[in-house]
Structure formats: structure tokens, C-alpha cells
Design an enzyme around this catalytic site. Structure first.
Site, short mmCIF file in Angstrom:
data_model
loop_
_atom_site.label_atom_id
_atom_site.label_comp_id
_atom_site.label_asym_id
_atom_site.label_seq_id
_atom_site.Cartn_x
_atom_site.Cartn_y
_atom_site.Cartn_z
N ARG A 90 0.84 -1.19 0.00
CA ARG A 90 0.00 0.00 0.00
C ARG A 90 0.87 1.24 0.00
O ARG A 90 1.91 1.30 0.67
CB ARG A 90 -0.92 0.03 1.23
CG ARG A 90 -2.17 -0.85 1.11
CD ARG A 90 -3.14 -0.34 0.04
NE ARG A 90 -4.35 -1.13 -0.10
CZ ARG A 90 -4.50 -2.16 -0.95
NH1 ARG A 90 -3.52 -2.53 -1.72
NH2 ARG A 90 -5.66 -2.78 -1.04
N ASP A 129 4.07 -0.13 -7.19
CA ASP A 129 2.77 -0.46 -7.76
C ASP A 129 1.67 0.27 -7.01
O ASP A 129 0.58 0.45 -7.53
CB ASP A 129 2.53 -1.97 -7.70
CG ASP A 129 1.25 -2.38 -8.39
OD1 ASP A 129 1.08 -1.97 -9.57
OD2 ASP A 129 0.41 -3.06 -7.78
N GLU A 167 -3.76 7.54 -4.05
CA GLU A 167 -4.25 7.05 -5.35
C GLU A 167 -5.59 7.72 -5.61
O GLU A 167 -6.45 7.77 -4.73
CB GLU A 167 -4.40 5.52 -5.30
CG GLU A 167 -3.05 4.85 -5.36
CD GLU A 167 -3.10 3.33 -5.25
OE1 GLU A 167 -4.18 2.77 -5.05
OE2 GLU A 167 -2.03 2.71 -5.37
N HIS A 223 -1.12 0.24 -9.82
CA HIS A 223 -1.76 -0.70 -8.88
C HIS A 223 -2.28 -1.93 -9.64
O HIS A 223 -3.47 -2.27 -9.55
CB HIS A 223 -2.90 -0.01 -8.12
CG HIS A 223 -3.22 -0.66 -6.82
ND1 HIS A 223 -3.46 0.03 -5.66
CD2 HIS A 223 -3.33 -1.98 -6.48
CE1 HIS A 223 -3.72 -0.81 -4.67
NE2 HIS A 223 -3.65 -2.06 -5.15
P1 NAD Z 1 -2.17 -11.48 4.65
O1 NAD Z 1 -3.16 -11.00 5.67
O2 NAD Z 1 -2.23 -12.89 4.21
O3 NAD Z 1 -0.69 -11.20 5.19
C1 NAD Z 1 -0.30 -9.99 5.75
C2 NAD Z 1 0.86 -10.28 6.72
O4 NAD Z 1 1.34 -9.03 7.21
C3 NAD Z 1 0.43 -11.10 7.95
O5 NAD Z 1 1.33 -12.16 8.14
C4 NAD Z 1 0.48 -10.09 9.09
O6 NAD Z 1 0.83 -10.69 10.33
C5 NAD Z 1 1.55 -9.14 8.62
N1 NAD Z 1 1.50 -7.81 9.19
C6 NAD Z 1 0.41 -7.11 9.57
N2 NAD Z 1 0.77 -5.88 9.99
C7 NAD Z 1 2.13 -5.82 9.87
C8 NAD Z 1 3.09 -4.82 10.13
N3 NAD Z 1 2.74 -3.60 10.60
N4 NAD Z 1 4.39 -5.11 9.91
C9 NAD Z 1 4.75 -6.33 9.43
N5 NAD Z 1 3.89 -7.31 9.16
C10 NAD Z 1 2.59 -7.05 9.38
O7 NAD Z 1 -2.32 -10.50 3.44
P2 NAD Z 1 -1.84 -10.73 1.93
O8 NAD Z 1 -2.91 -11.41 1.17
O9 NAD Z 1 -0.49 -11.30 1.94
O10 NAD Z 1 -1.81 -9.22 1.40
C11 NAD Z 1 -0.92 -8.27 1.91
C12 NAD Z 1 -1.25 -6.89 1.38
O11 NAD Z 1 -0.97 -6.83 -0.02
C13 NAD Z 1 -2.75 -6.52 1.45
O12 NAD Z 1 -3.12 -6.05 2.74
C14 NAD Z 1 -2.86 -5.44 0.41
O13 NAD Z 1 -2.60 -4.18 1.02
C15 NAD Z 1 -1.74 -5.76 -0.57
N6 NAD Z 1 -2.25 -6.20 -1.89
C16 NAD Z 1 -1.84 -5.53 -2.99
C17 NAD Z 1 -2.29 -5.93 -4.25
C18 NAD Z 1 -1.85 -5.23 -5.50
O14 NAD Z 1 -2.44 -5.45 -6.56
N7 NAD Z 1 -0.83 -4.40 -5.47
C19 NAD Z 1 -3.17 -6.99 -4.36
C20 NAD Z 1 -3.57 -7.65 -3.21
C21 NAD Z 1 -3.11 -7.25 -1.96
C1 COI Z 2 -6.19 -5.68 -3.22
O1 COI Z 2 -6.75 -6.72 -3.61
O2 COI Z 2 -6.18 -5.33 -2.04
C2 COI Z 2 -5.52 -4.83 -4.19
O3 COI Z 2 -4.68 -4.05 -3.82
C3 COI Z 2 -5.94 -4.92 -5.62
C4 COI Z 2 -6.65 -3.70 -6.12
C5 COI Z 2 -7.39 -4.02 -7.37
C6 COI Z 2 -7.50 -2.97 -5.13
#
Ligand code: NAD
Ligand code: COI
Length: 331
Positions: free
Chosen positions: A236, A260, A265, A297
């Protein structure tokens, strides 16, 4: 039952239509972003599916309550942009899609690490700006297997990223606020974020945005990082102070960045039919740096993800609208 899908992109529509046919449920799509002004479009529907990175505000939930809408199914993972207390106060149940394809985001992070390690941006710049096609000392890259990768957040996406980086031979260290008991032999947890900052050649972020990691990467942290370090942020935007990042890249505090997700945003980001040109000075500057890869993103964006985002979100919405308890309730 009648459902409405906000913020739809053209690549989602075939999956939405198929789901509607398969379930014999009327599903309307709109490219509109859900906010207080546009919520009225959902009047008369039993539930809303949505995907956006701008905030879902207190006022929006009040508007949904007034329209008698109690179910909001996100098509994405992150819930950092939602006022969950306000949703509860207005009797709006929310679901997300926690695991539509963690591999998609992990692969994208590794792609960015490879692009930056192998200096592809410098090759592109020479070609596009000078129209020259020849070797340059500036193109000499580094092997992933020569680097220590620091992964922050070892959840679904972080663990896939670790597997991929390990597959390329990297030494992987990781930090998680809630480390899992069994790390296995693939990586080593460090106790302090400082260890990640100081030891890593590549840092890949995979944690959610929270109040306590707002601008975690700021001037002080960039100073602690290695001058050859690459920062990859597919998590994020708010985790990184953009101004300090630009300074770090320009001054050589760090070597490169894969971005990304960016703070602030805008609503334009999610309008896939938009023809607007970027005017934000930071975006323009970052987009022109050869040591930066900047993407809108889009780490999530694969066929596998889109299919699962649509299907799982609409399944959750149907369950809620039928009075059931969906698997992916956001609490
Ligand atoms: P998840 O919940 O499976 O894993 C998140 C991990 O982060 C957990 O192990 C948690 O304990 C840890 N965590 C929480 N707060 C923390 C902190 N302050 N410091 C260190 N570790 C911490 O989530 P995920 O499915 O792996 O997704 C992670 C993040 O990726 C989402 O929250 C989202 O913001 C981002 N994401 C981005 C995209 C994209 O397209 N760019 C897509 C999906 C998700
Ligand atoms: C998420 O799934 O959290 C993402 O960051 C993807 C985006 C399309 C919002």
C-alpha cells in the site's frame, strides 16, 4: 435478487455475466465509483459489489443505510480504506476476497526486482530517448542469487514471494508483526525491522496498511538502507513517504524502486476507460526515472485473479443477500 457491480472494468464483464447466467441472478454493472453522490444508483438492489482504493467513508455507509442496502462485497483483499466502525453502525455487512491469487502479486514483485536488478529501465531510456541500441556500462546488473531479500509481511502474498525469491537463489530474511511459528528452512525471521533495513539488498513489502506503518519508509529509514538497495512496494502506498522516496532515489540513498501502490491514489486510477493524462508532479517525476518501475496498482491483474475476484465476491454477496453468513466477512 438483484445485484449491482460498481467500478467494473471491461475485462471483468464476461465473468460477471457468466456468474449471473450460472446463478440465474440479475447483475447490473456500472463503471461508476461508489461514493455518497453515486450510491443512489444502487437503490432497489439487494447488494453491491465494489473494487476501489479510495476511501469508503462514514457518509457513504450512512447513504447505503438510507437506501436500505446492507451488503457490500469487495472484489479485493485490502480493507484499509474502509471505515469499518461506520459500516457496522449503519448495518452494512462487508466481505472481501482474501486470496484470489496471491501468486499474481508475488510474481509481480519478483518481476519488478528482476527488472530493477538487471537495469532494464536504463536500457529502455537509452532506446526511447536517444534511439540508440548498444551496450552500456550502466546496464551491468546483479543476480538475485547474490542478494539478500528482506520480505516484510509473511502472509499469503509474502510467503509466495519468499518461495519465488528462494527459487532464484536469494538469501531471504523476513519480518512480520505476528511471525508464524514454523518458518521452515526457506527464510529466517529477524526480530527487528532495522535488521531488514540494514541487511537487505531488495526489500519487498507484503503487509497491510495500518496506522502504525503509515510512512514507515521515510527519510530516516532510507538513510539506514544500503545504497544499492531496491524497494518494492506492491502493498500500500501509505507505507512509503513519496517525497522522501524521491529524495532517496535522486540522492543515491537507495538505488531503485518498484512502485505499484502510491499514496493518494486518485479516483482516476480505477477508471479503466479514462483518457486523462497524469498531471501529478511526483507521478511524472517517478515515471521518468530509469531506476524506477511505476505501475498503476496492477500487481493483482491476471486472468486468474479477475475470475476469482468476481466469482468469490458475487458468491459472498449472494450468501449475505440470502441471509447467510459468508466465509469472508470483514470484522
Ligand atoms: P495477509 O493477511 O495474508 O498477510 C499480511 C501479513 O502481514 C500477515 O502475516 C500479518 O501478520 C503481517 N502484518 C500485519 N501488519 C504488519 C506490520 N505492521 N508489519 C509487518 N507485518 C505485518 O495479506 P496478503 O494477502 O499477503 O496481502 C498483503 C497486502 O498486499 C494486502 O493487505 C494489500 O494491502 C496488498 N495487496 C496488494 C495488491 C496489488 O495489486 N498491489 C493486491 C492484493 C493485496
Ligand atoms: C487488493 O486486492 O487489495 C488490491 O490491492 C488490488 C486492487 C485491485 C484494489
Amino acid at each position: 435478487m438483484k445485484l449491482i457491480v460498481y467500478n467494473v472494468r471491461d475485462d471483468e464483464i464476461p465473468f460477471v455475466e457468466k456468474w449471473g447466467r450460472d446463478h440465474q441472478i440479475e447483475v447490473t454493472t456500472t463503471t461508476t465509483t461508489l461514493n455518497t453522490e453515486t450510491a443512489a444508483e444502487a437503490a432497489g438492489f439487494d447488494g453491491v459489489s465494489c473494487l476501489q482504493t479510495i476511501p469508503y467513508s462514514k457518509e457513504l455507509f450512512a447513504a447505503l443505510q438510507r437506501l436500505g442496502i446492507h451488503y457490500l462485497a469487495l472484489r479485493n483483499v485490502g480493507t484499509d480504506n474502509i471505515d469499518i466502525q461506520a459500516a457496522k453502525a449503519n448495518n452494512v455487512q462487508i466481505t472481501n476476497v482474501p486470496a484470489y491469487s496471491p501468486e499474481s502479486i508475488a510474481e509481480f514483485a519478483v518481476m519488478m526486482a528482476l527488472y530493477l536488478s538487471r537495469k532494464v529501465g536504463y536500457m529502455q531510456q537509452q532506446l526511447q530517448e536517444q534511439h540508440e541500441f548498444h551496450f552500456s556500462p550502466a546496464f551491468m546488473g546483479r543476480l538475485i542469487s547474490e542478494q539478500t531479500v528482506g520480505v516484510i509481511g509473511t502472509g499469503r502474498i509474502g510467503r509466495h514471494a519468499i518461495q519465488l525469491f528462494r527459487g532464484l537463489g536469494a538469501n531471504v530474511i523476513a519480518y512480520d508483526k505476528y511471525p508464524q511459528k514454523v518458518a521452515g528452512g526457506a527464510f529466517k525471521y529477524v526480530d527487528h525491522l532495522e535488521d531488514i533495513f540494514k541487511q537487505s539488498d531488495i526489500i519487498s513489502l507484503h503487509m497491510p496498511a495500518t496506522a502504525d506503518n503509515f510512512h514507515l519508509f521515510d527519510h530516516e529509514v532510507f538513510e539506514e538502507m544500503k545504497p544499492n538497495a531496491i524497494l518494492i512496494n506492491t502493498a500500500r502506498g501509505t507505507i512509503v513517504n513519496t517525497n522522501d522516496l524521491i529524495f532517496a532515489l535522486e540522492s543515491g540513498e537507495i538505488a531503485a524502486a518498484g512502485i505499484d501502490t502510491l499514496e493518494d491514489e486518485s479516483i482516476d486510477l480505477q477508471d479503466s476507460r479514462s483518457t486523462k493524462k497524469i498531471t501529478d508532479a511526483d507521478l511524472i517525476k517517478l515515471s521518468m526515472m530509469p531506476n524506477v518501475i511505476l505501475t498503476p496498482h496492477s500487481a493483482f491483474h491476471t486472468t486468474e485473479s479477475v475470475k476469482n475476484m468476481v466469482n468469490i465476491s458475487l458468491n459472498n454477496l449472494k450468501t449475505m443477500a440470502e441471509g447467510g453468513k459468508p466465509a469472508d466477512l470483514v470484522d
